[in-house]
Design a protein around this motif. Structure first.
Motif, PDB file in Angstrom:
ATOM      1  N   ALA A 175       0.840  -1.198   0.000  1.00 46.71           N
ATOM      2  CA  ALA A 175       0.000   0.000   0.000  1.00 46.71           C
ATOM      3  C   ALA A 175       0.873   1.244   0.000  1.00 46.71           C
ATOM      4  O   ALA A 175       2.056   1.205   0.342  1.00 46.71           O
ATOM      5  CB  ALA A 175      -0.924   0.009   1.224  1.00 46.71           C
ATOM      6  N   ALA A 182      -6.030   1.867   5.288  1.00 53.54           N
ATOM      7  CA  ALA A 182      -6.485   0.638   4.638  1.00 53.54           C
ATOM      8  C   ALA A 182      -5.882  -0.591   5.321  1.00 53.54           C
ATOM      9  O   ALA A 182      -6.570  -1.592   5.555  1.00 53.54           O
ATOM     10  CB  ALA A 182      -6.116   0.661   3.155  1.00 53.54           C
ATOM     11  N   LEU A 292      -3.282  -2.563  -2.133  1.00 55.57           N
ATOM     12  CA  LEU A 292      -4.271  -1.599  -1.666  1.00 55.57           C
ATOM     13  C   LEU A 292      -3.985  -0.204  -2.227  1.00 55.57           C
ATOM     14  O   LEU A 292      -3.065  -0.019  -3.007  1.00 55.57           O
ATOM     15  CB  LEU A 292      -4.281  -1.570  -0.135  1.00 55.57           C
ATOM     16  N   GLN A 316      -7.672  -3.670  -4.257  1.00 54.64           N
ATOM     17  CA  GLN A 316      -8.758  -2.854  -3.715  1.00 54.64           C
ATOM     18  C   GLN A 316      -9.459  -2.125  -4.859  1.00 54.64           C
ATOM     19  O   GLN A 316      -8.811  -1.673  -5.807  1.00 54.64           O
ATOM     20  CB  GLN A 316      -8.181  -1.845  -2.718  1.00 54.64           C
ATOM     21  N   SER A 321     -10.776   3.206  -2.569  1.00 51.32           N
ATOM     22  CA  SER A 321      -9.378   3.635  -2.518  1.00 51.32           C
ATOM     23  C   SER A 321      -9.286   5.154  -2.406  1.00 51.32           C
ATOM     24  O   SER A 321     -10.056   5.874  -3.043  1.00 51.32           O
ATOM     25  CB  SER A 321      -8.627   3.198  -3.782  1.00 51.32           C
ATOM     26  N   LEU A 342     -12.651  -2.363   0.183  1.00 54.13           N
ATOM     27  CA  LEU A 342     -11.718  -2.547   1.288  1.00 54.13           C
ATOM     28  C   LEU A 342     -12.271  -3.445   2.387  1.00 54.13           C
ATOM     29  O   LEU A 342     -11.572  -4.333   2.887  1.00 54.13           O
ATOM     30  CB  LEU A 342     -11.338  -1.183   1.876  1.00 54.13           C
TER      31      LEU A 342
END
Length: 363
Positions: A175, A182, A292, A316, A321, A342
């Motif tokens: 991420a 997230a 993510l 995701q 997002s 998510l």
């Protein structure tokens, strides 16, 4: 072309001037005003109607966190936090991201004028990115009750089972922008005996330790900043240090964390691509990987390499997002078998881990 209208909020006159100068050099940004504290900022927001705020964490009369909390409740708008590179500054910044701030900019702690010039492109990019986002309040999830953690020795020495063996599932998460929240949502939903989780989040070195500690407080799993040679065990999540790449390696008996002090990959260190590639080589189809929210495309190619080994791969979705850069790039590349909101990702990761072979989402 409509320019992004920015209000700079900082109690330091020098920082206000430097920030305004940096932002004004970008033809896509207009600095509409500055404020020395949140009370002045409150009136200027009404008068100037900015698109984005840059907000200092520590200010007189009202601290940045209290102001942000009120702002997100009464008039949600994109905010980029400006924070010092200290443990205290990191913890407060992570709280701000929980409350709805889009991103943060780490303020140099010395030689302010010259160092700020080096960071001009970064803060301009973050402000323009923030202007394209929709402010989000803290995501509500059904959180597990986290029981107090007692040492096993308090009752009886506990028999230690082997760590991850060949074929046992390992979860990997990558991420960037928006990712601290997230990742929290995913880890909060994990039971204490979940498969091991490796996390690469783009984050400065001073922030990764406090981030791991914050995740440890909100998760039933044991969350820590990864150390070189550390065994990878079920019920544990390992966060890449902000100064090193995190790799998963098989040492002949178990999986271990390896930290690599190599150059940045995709301009990031740690890099998600490096983590995913190491798992493609060492765990293959036993891996379950999720990419993510985040800006750029780091992790997209590594996710494709994992999918080609038979690993289960998820991204995701765009709606949940903060920035659909990294997951969007992976989806367009064909690197992901599923795209999920998510709050569906943690249950899906656990469901895949219970299947006979983790790589249930082969192409």
């Amino acid at each position: 072309m409509t320019r992004v209208r920015v209000l700079v909020i900082d109690d330091s006159a020098l920082v206000r001037k430097l920030m305004s100068t940096m932002l004004a050099c970008d033809p896509e940004i207009e600095v509409v005003g500055t404020a020395a504290d949140p009370l002045i900022a409150r009136e200027k927001i009404k008068q100037l109607n900015p698109d984005v705020l840059t907000l200092d964490v520590e200010m007189p009369r009202m601290d940045g966190i209290t102001f942000l909390e009120n702002l997100m409740r009464l008039r949600p708008m994109p905010v980029v936090m400006v924070s010092s590179l200290t443990v205290e500054g990191a913890d407060v910044t992570l709280r701000a991201l929980e409350m709805g701030a889009v991103d943060f900019f780490a303020k140099p702690d010395h030689d302010l004028a010259s160092r700020f010039g080096e960071c001009a492109q970064e803060i301009c990019d973050k402000v323009k990115l923030a202007a394209r986002t929709r402010p989000r309040a803290r995501t509500t999830v059904r959180k597990l009750d986290v029981a107090p953690r007692l040492s096993a020795d308090a009752v009886l020495p506990r028999a230690q089972t082997a760590g991850s063996r060949g074929g046992s599932p390992i979860i990997a998460i990558g991420a960037s922008t928006g990712g601290t929240e997230a990742v929290r949502v995913v880890l909060e939903a994990m039971p204490p005996d979940a498969p091991p989780i490796l996390v690469t989040q783009h984050i400065p070195a001073a922030f990764s330790g406090p981030f791991a500690a914050r995740m440890d407080r909100c998760s039933a799993m044991r969350v820590c900043e990864a150390q070189d040679g550390q065994p990878i065990q079920s019920g544990h999540a390992y966060v890449a240090p902000g100064s090193h790449h995190l790799l998963a390696m098989w040492d002949g008996a178990k999986y271990v964390c390896r930290l690599h002090d190599g150059p940045p990959v995709n301009r990031h260190k740690p890099s998600v691509d490096v983590l995913f590639r190491s798992l493609a080589a060492s765990a293959g189809a036993a891996t379950i990987a999720a990419l993510l929210t985040g800006m750029g495309d780091d992790g997209a190619r590594g996710l494709l390499e994992l999918r080609q080994t038979g690993a289960a791969t998820l991204v995701q979705d765009e709606n949940s997002s903060v920035v659909w850069g990294m997951p969007g790039a992976a989806w367009k590349l064909g690197a992901a078998g599923e795209m999920l909101p998510l709050d569906h990702i943690a249950p899906r990761l656990l469901a895949l881990a219970r299947q006979p072979l983790a790589g249930a989402l082969r192409a």
